[in-house]
Design a protein around this motif. Sequence first.
Motif, PDB file in Angstrom:
ATOM      1  N   PRO A 172       0.790  -1.238   0.000  1.00 49.38           N
ATOM      2  CA  PRO A 172       0.000   0.000   0.000  1.00 49.38           C
ATOM      3  C   PRO A 172       0.819   1.282   0.000  1.00 49.38           C
ATOM      4  O   PRO A 172       0.297   2.333  -0.379  1.00 49.38           O
ATOM      5  CB  PRO A 172      -0.827  -0.112   1.294  1.00 49.38           C
ATOM      6  N   LEU A 173       2.088   1.228   0.393  1.00 51.86           N
ATOM      7  CA  LEU A 173       2.907   2.447   0.431  1.00 51.86           C
ATOM      8  C   LEU A 173       3.864   2.549  -0.746  1.00 51.86           C
ATOM      9  O   LEU A 173       4.621   3.523  -0.837  1.00 51.86           O
ATOM     10  CB  LEU A 173       3.714   2.505   1.740  1.00 51.86           C
ATOM     11  N   ALA A 174       3.822   1.583  -1.643  1.00 49.97           N
ATOM     12  CA  ALA A 174       4.792   1.566  -2.753  1.00 49.97           C
ATOM     13  C   ALA A 174       4.675   2.817  -3.611  1.00 49.97           C
ATOM     14  O   ALA A 174       3.595   3.193  -4.048  1.00 49.97           O
ATOM     15  CB  ALA A 174       4.567   0.329  -3.618  1.00 49.97           C
ATOM     16  N   GLY A 175       5.798   3.480  -3.826  1.00 47.51           N
ATOM     17  CA  GLY A 175       5.847   4.637  -4.716  1.00 47.51           C
ATOM     18  C   GLY A 175       5.311   5.920  -4.138  1.00 47.51           C
ATOM     19  O   GLY A 175       5.212   6.921  -4.862  1.00 47.51           O
ATOM     20  N   LEU A 176       4.969   5.940  -2.859  1.00 46.41           N
ATOM     21  CA  LEU A 176       4.391   7.142  -2.255  1.00 46.41           C
ATOM     22  C   LEU A 176       5.461   7.934  -1.512  1.00 46.41           C
ATOM     23  O   LEU A 176       6.371   7.362  -0.915  1.00 46.41           O
ATOM     24  CB  LEU A 176       3.273   6.772  -1.278  1.00 46.41           C
ATOM     25  N   ASP A 177       5.322   9.266  -1.536  1.00 45.55           N
ATOM     26  CA  ASP A 177       6.231  10.104  -0.754  1.00 45.55           C
ATOM     27  C   ASP A 177       5.846   9.997   0.728  1.00 45.55           C
ATOM     28  O   ASP A 177       4.802   9.432   1.073  1.00 45.55           O
ATOM     29  CB  ASP A 177       6.195  11.550  -1.247  1.00 45.55           C
ATOM     30  N   PRO A 178       6.694  10.495   1.631  1.00 46.44           N
ATOM     31  CA  PRO A 178       6.423  10.319   3.070  1.00 46.44           C
ATOM     32  C   PRO A 178       5.067  10.849   3.521  1.00 46.44           C
ATOM     33  O   PRO A 178       4.394  10.204   4.344  1.00 46.44           O
ATOM     34  CB  PRO A 178       7.573  11.087   3.735  1.00 46.44           C
ATOM     35  N   ASP A 179       4.636  12.006   3.010  1.00 48.88           N
ATOM     36  CA  ASP A 179       3.348  12.554   3.436  1.00 48.88           C
ATOM     37  C   ASP A 179       2.191  11.665   2.995  1.00 48.88           C
ATOM     38  O   ASP A 179       1.262  11.398   3.769  1.00 48.88           O
ATOM     39  CB  ASP A 179       3.158  13.965   2.873  1.00 48.88           C
ATOM     40  N   ARG A 180       2.236  11.198   1.745  1.00 52.02           N
ATOM     41  CA  ARG A 180       1.168  10.327   1.251  1.00 52.02           C
ATOM     42  C   ARG A 180       1.217   8.967   1.946  1.00 52.02           C
ATOM     43  O   ARG A 180       0.182   8.358   2.227  1.00 52.02           O
ATOM     44  CB  ARG A 180       1.287  10.144  -0.266  1.00 52.02           C
ATOM     45  N   SER A 181       2.414   8.489   2.232  1.00 52.69           N
ATOM     46  CA  SER A 181       2.538   7.231   2.962  1.00 52.69           C
ATOM     47  C   SER A 181       1.894   7.334   4.335  1.00 52.69           C
ATOM     48  O   SER A 181       1.175   6.424   4.774  1.00 52.69           O
ATOM     49  CB  SER A 181       4.017   6.843   3.112  1.00 52.69           C
ATOM     50  N   ARG A 182       2.137   8.454   5.011  1.00 54.54           N
ATOM     51  CA  ARG A 182       1.555   8.646   6.337  1.00 54.54           C
ATOM     52  C   ARG A 182       0.037   8.702   6.259  1.00 54.54           C
ATOM     53  O   ARG A 182      -0.669   8.137   7.099  1.00 54.54           O
ATOM     54  CB  ARG A 182       2.092   9.958   6.934  1.00 54.54           C
ATOM     55  N   LEU A 183      -0.476   9.364   5.220  1.00 52.13           N
ATOM     56  CA  LEU A 183      -1.923   9.462   5.051  1.00 52.13           C
ATOM     57  C   LEU A 183      -2.551   8.087   4.835  1.00 52.13           C
ATOM     58  O   LEU A 183      -3.554   7.737   5.472  1.00 52.13           O
ATOM     59  CB  LEU A 183      -2.246  10.388   3.870  1.00 52.13           C
ATOM     60  N   VAL A 184      -1.964   7.302   3.941  1.00 54.01           N
ATOM     61  CA  VAL A 184      -2.502   5.967   3.671  1.00 54.01           C
ATOM     62  C   VAL A 184      -2.381   5.086   4.908  1.00 54.01           C
ATOM     63  O   VAL A 184      -3.316   4.348   5.261  1.00 54.01           O
ATOM     64  CB  VAL A 184      -1.777   5.335   2.462  1.00 54.01           C
ATOM     65  N   ALA A 185      -1.240   5.159   5.610  1.00 52.34           N
ATOM     66  CA  ALA A 185      -1.061   4.365   6.832  1.00 52.34           C
ATOM     67  C   ALA A 185      -2.105   4.730   7.885  1.00 52.34           C
ATOM     68  O   ALA A 185      -2.659   3.850   8.557  1.00 52.34           O
ATOM     69  CB  ALA A 185       0.349   4.576   7.384  1.00 52.34           C
ATOM     70  N   ASP A 186      -2.390   6.017   8.019  1.00 55.88           N
ATOM     71  CA  ASP A 186      -3.403   6.454   8.985  1.00 55.88           C
ATOM     72  C   ASP A 186      -4.785   5.913   8.624  1.00 55.88           C
ATOM     73  O   ASP A 186      -5.567   5.535   9.495  1.00 55.88           O
ATOM     74  CB  ASP A 186      -3.445   7.984   9.060  1.00 55.88           C
ATOM     75  N   ARG A 187      -5.109   5.903   7.324  1.00 54.48           N
ATOM     76  CA  ARG A 187      -6.406   5.389   6.902  1.00 54.48           C
ATOM     77  C   ARG A 187      -6.514   3.886   7.165  1.00 54.48           C
ATOM     78  O   ARG A 187      -7.568   3.386   7.532  1.00 54.48           O
ATOM     79  CB  ARG A 187      -6.630   5.673   5.410  1.00 54.48           C
ATOM     80  N   ILE A 188      -5.416   3.159   6.991  1.00 56.09           N
ATOM     81  CA  ILE A 188      -5.425   1.724   7.276  1.00 56.09           C
ATOM     82  C   ILE A 188      -5.692   1.488   8.756  1.00 56.09           C
ATOM     83  O   ILE A 188      -6.506   0.628   9.137  1.00 56.09           O
ATOM     84  CB  ILE A 188      -4.090   1.087   6.846  1.00 56.09           C
ATOM     85  N   THR A 189      -5.025   2.254   9.606  1.00 52.50           N
ATOM     86  CA  THR A 189      -5.247   2.132  11.055  1.00 52.50           C
ATOM     87  C   THR A 189      -6.692   2.464  11.404  1.00 52.50           C
ATOM     88  O   THR A 189      -7.333   1.778  12.213  1.00 52.50           O
ATOM     89  CB  THR A 189      -4.294   3.069  11.806  1.00 52.50           C
ATOM     90  N   GLN A 190      -7.226   3.505  10.774  1.00 46.50           N
ATOM     91  CA  GLN A 190      -8.608   3.913  11.037  1.00 46.50           C
ATOM     92  C   GLN A 190      -9.591   2.817  10.639  1.00 46.50           C
ATOM     93  O   GLN A 190     -10.544   2.513  11.375  1.00 46.50           O
ATOM     94  CB  GLN A 190      -8.920   5.201  10.267  1.00 46.50           C
TER      95      GLN A 190
END
Length: 293
Positions: A172-190
């Motif tokens: 899910p984080l492949a190819g994403l910059d740190p800000d977008r990675s953090r956003l996607v990671a937060d949504r997964i946790t949510q």
Amino acid sequence: MTDQSAAGDPLVDLHCEAHTYPDGTVGMHEVDFQVYPDEVVALVGGNGAGKSTLMEHLNATLVPDDGELVVDGTPITEENKSHARKQVGFVFQDADTQLVAPTVLDDVLFGLQNYGVPADEAQERAREALATVDASHLEDRIPHYLSGGEKRLVGLAGVLVLEPSVIVLDEPLAGLDPDRSRLVADRITQIHEEGISVVLSTHDLEFAAEVADRICVMHDGNVIGEGTPREVFYDPELLAKANLHPPSAVRVARDAGLGTETQPVTEAELVELLTGSESGRTATSHADGHRTD
């Protein structure tokens, strides 16, 4: 290693003696893999370890040459693959493969329309799914022109809208910059906090340590070990067998001779351990400085 027997019946129960691709490549063999309610499972391993192959078996995108998939207690056959695909939502690494409609809202609606959901209800559910992943502002955008992170969120909304019991995410984080990675990671946790189990594959062991309840290590088409992040990342023999290096927090703690009992696996846990140790040393130093004989 972790005993999942206390977690109740699995949501997904896969037994795969073998899966061989048409060119003769063995993608997976002798795999028993379960997903239980209310957990995040991270699949880790090198390229070609079999992570994507395993995940595509979880919703019957691929089927075992010899084995069985059971979803929510229902054995999956050629006739009822739709049950697996509704209960187990799959978000592909290449988000473009599942973005097919002219606008974001239309794309999220697509699955509901296939299941015959009335138009008004479908629109309401699609907008709710977009809101869940903080992507409501993308509703009228053309999917092709979204950033990689935005496409990943829209793909996630398109799966959420079907109300699955499990969501599977390939890198899910492949190819994403740190800000977008953090956003996607937060949504997964949510999403997990809202009661949906998550299975993800990742090369980012820092991310796996942060979000996963259970780590499954894959090598050469098989799961060669599993357990909590602490059990797996403090098992050097298991990691060496899969050609993996532990997260930086584990390496630092080991190199510094720290955490033999607490075993930090995330940066936050390491900082807490270090600041706690520093506080303890400071308190001892102050006490020594005021000691009288």
